[in-house]
Design an enzyme around this catalytic site. Structure first.
Site, PDB file in Angstrom:
ATOM      1  N   PRO A   1       0.833  -1.210   0.000  1.00  0.00           N
ATOM      2  CA  PRO A   1       0.000   0.000   0.000  1.00  0.00           C
ATOM      3  C   PRO A   1       0.863   1.252   0.000  1.00  0.00           C
ATOM      4  CG  PRO A   1       0.095  -0.905   2.210  1.00  0.00           C
ATOM      5  CD  PRO A   1       0.878  -1.847   1.331  1.00  0.00           C
ATOM      6  N   MET A   2       1.316   1.668  -1.174  1.00  0.00           N
ATOM      7  CA  MET A   2       2.271   2.769  -1.300  1.00  0.00           C
ATOM      8  C   MET A   2       1.548   4.096  -1.474  1.00  0.00           C
ATOM      9  SD  MET A   2       4.941   0.796  -3.839  1.00  0.00           S
ATOM     10  CE  MET A   2       3.607   0.179  -4.893  1.00  0.00           C
TER      11      MET A   2
ATOM     12  N   HIS B   1       9.128   4.081   3.604  1.00  0.00           N
ATOM     13  CA  HIS B   1       9.446   4.225   5.024  1.00  0.00           C
ATOM     14  C   HIS B   1       9.574   2.890   5.747  1.00  0.00           C
ATOM     15  CE1 HIS B   1       8.142   8.330   4.095  1.00  0.00           C
ATOM     16  NE2 HIS B   1       8.973   8.669   5.068  1.00  0.00           N
TER      17      HIS B   1
ATOM     18  N   GLY C   1      10.694  -6.201   1.375  1.00  0.00           N
ATOM     19  CA  GLY C   1      11.959  -5.483   1.403  1.00  0.00           C
ATOM     20  C   GLY C   1      12.945  -5.905   0.337  1.00  0.00           C
ATOM     21  N   GLY C   2      13.072  -5.116  -0.730  1.00  0.00           N
ATOM     22  CA  GLY C   2      14.092  -5.348  -1.737  1.00  0.00           C
ATOM     23  C   GLY C   2      13.809  -6.486  -2.698  1.00  0.00           C
TER      24      GLY C   2
ATOM     25  N   GLY D   1       6.866  -3.792  -3.512  1.00  0.00           N
ATOM     26  CA  GLY D   1       6.435  -2.414  -3.690  1.00  0.00           C
ATOM     27  C   GLY D   1       7.006  -1.817  -4.954  1.00  0.00           C
ATOM     28  N   THR D   2       8.324  -1.675  -5.004  1.00  0.00           N
ATOM     29  CA  THR D   2       8.979  -1.006  -6.129  1.00  0.00           C
ATOM     30  C   THR D   2       8.615  -1.649  -7.455  1.00  0.00           C
ATOM     31  OG1 THR D   2      10.826  -0.512  -4.634  1.00  0.00           O
ATOM     32  CG2 THR D   2      11.188  -0.158  -6.978  1.00  0.00           C
TER      33      THR D   2
END
Length: 345
Positions: free
Chosen positions: A22-23, A167, A197-198, A219-220
């Protein structure tokens, strides 16, 4: 489409244990809906939206999933909240998601997360409600995971490693340390543990599943989709990223005035002259003016692009549904290849 059978896919009724994060400013109803339509599970970033804006995004997701004519049906996406921001705007922006019967909510970054978990449980206990909202809580340490499990009794713990874009807690260990550490203290009948993460590809998905996590959060990778609300110049900057292009910093929160984060939180973004100048002691007002001007001019040497360490492994913009299916197929291929390492001889 085959199913990767994990506790997460069974809980959510999905084929692929892949969740889009959820960005804020990027994850809207179109992105969340397409991820869920592709066999994963999508979240809307709800924190900085008004009630009306969130309602529009939820209705858009319902349309993508062809549920626009079923307003009382469960909506197979989630809504994510930054708790300190939620407390500024009020419970209405959470209530609208619950009214739309989202399948899950995600809480992160606040001193009163437990009270919001209780709010969701109490909302669902209303007479005639007949809907259980799954509660995800993001953590960056074993200690926080224990609180989420024991005190709040959440459904899913999101273990966020230091590699994550956006964040997170600066002190969080790398994902390959954090996930096993949390799994070691969560019993089999406890909340599910998923990892963020990553992460960028199906090989990462397979490796995290092999660690014992029930699923992954990316996310990214989902920023680089037509459905993402990121600007094209931000997407291009991420595609151009190298292995050492990201940095953890509070610079962008300072120049944008988005302060209020709990102690120890910072953000991972693409390193550029905005960070360089502030770190070098350039006057803050000068840095802010250059940042604001860079945003107007769409200058990657100045503007903000949140991104995780996996950005350098991403090279193209692709539809969210296609990304989910690619991750699914690649994860299966990697899991099968790993199984061939076992021999009785």
């Amino acid at each position: 489409m085959s199913r990767i059978n994990t506790a997460l896919t069974r809980l959510l009724g999905i084929n692929t244990p892949v969740i889009s994060a959820p960005m804020a400013g990027a994850s809207g109803g179109k992105l969340a809906g397409e991820v869920s339509a592709g066999g994963g599970f999508g979240f809307i970033g709800a924190s900085y939206r008004t009630v009306q804006q969130l309602q529009e995004e939820l209705l858009l997701a319902r349309s993508v999933l062809q549920l626009q004519n079923e307003p009382t049906a469960s909506l197979p996406i989630g809504a994510g909240y930054i708790v300190w921001q939620l407390e500024k705007v009020g419970k209405e922006v959470l209530s609208v998601a619950l009214e739309q019967r989202v399948q899950a909510v995600w809480f992160a970054f606040g001193d009163n997360i437990g009270s919001w978990v209780r709010y969701v449980r109490e909302y669902d206990s209303q007479p005639g409600r007949n809907h259980k909202t799954l509660v995800f809580v993001q953590v960056g340490s074993v200690e926080d995971a224990l609180v989420a499990m024991t005190d709040w009794k959440v459904d899913v713990i999101v273990a966020q490693g230091n590699e994550a874009g956006g964040h997170g807690f600066a002190s969080s260990p790398p994902l390959l340390t954090l996930v096993p550490s949390i799994l070691a203290v969560v019993p089999k009948n406890g909340p599910l543990v998923i990892a963020a993460g990553g992460l960028s590809g199906g090989n990462h998905v397979a490796s995290i599943l092999a660690l014992g996590a029930a699923g992954v959060v990316l996310g990214t990778r989902f920023l680089l989709t037509p459905e993402s609300q990121y600007q094209d110049v931000q997407k291009k900057a991420i595609i151009a990223a190298k292995a050492n292009s990201t940095v953890r910093t509070m610079t962008f929160d300072r120049v944008r005035g988005t302060l209020g984060w709990p102690e120890g939180v910072d953000g991972r973004a693409l390193y550029n002259d905005t960070v360089k100048d502030l770190d070098a002691g350039v006057d803050f007002q000068v840095v802010k003016e250059k940042f604001d001007d860079g945003v107007r001019r769409e200058d990657p040497d100045r503007f903000l692009a949140w991104a995780g360490t996996g950005a350098s492994l991403m090279s193209e913009i692709k539809g969210a549904k296609d990304i989910v299916r690619e991750l699914h197929d690649d994860a299966i291929a990697n899991l099968k290849a790993a199984s061939e390492l076992i021999s009785d001889k």
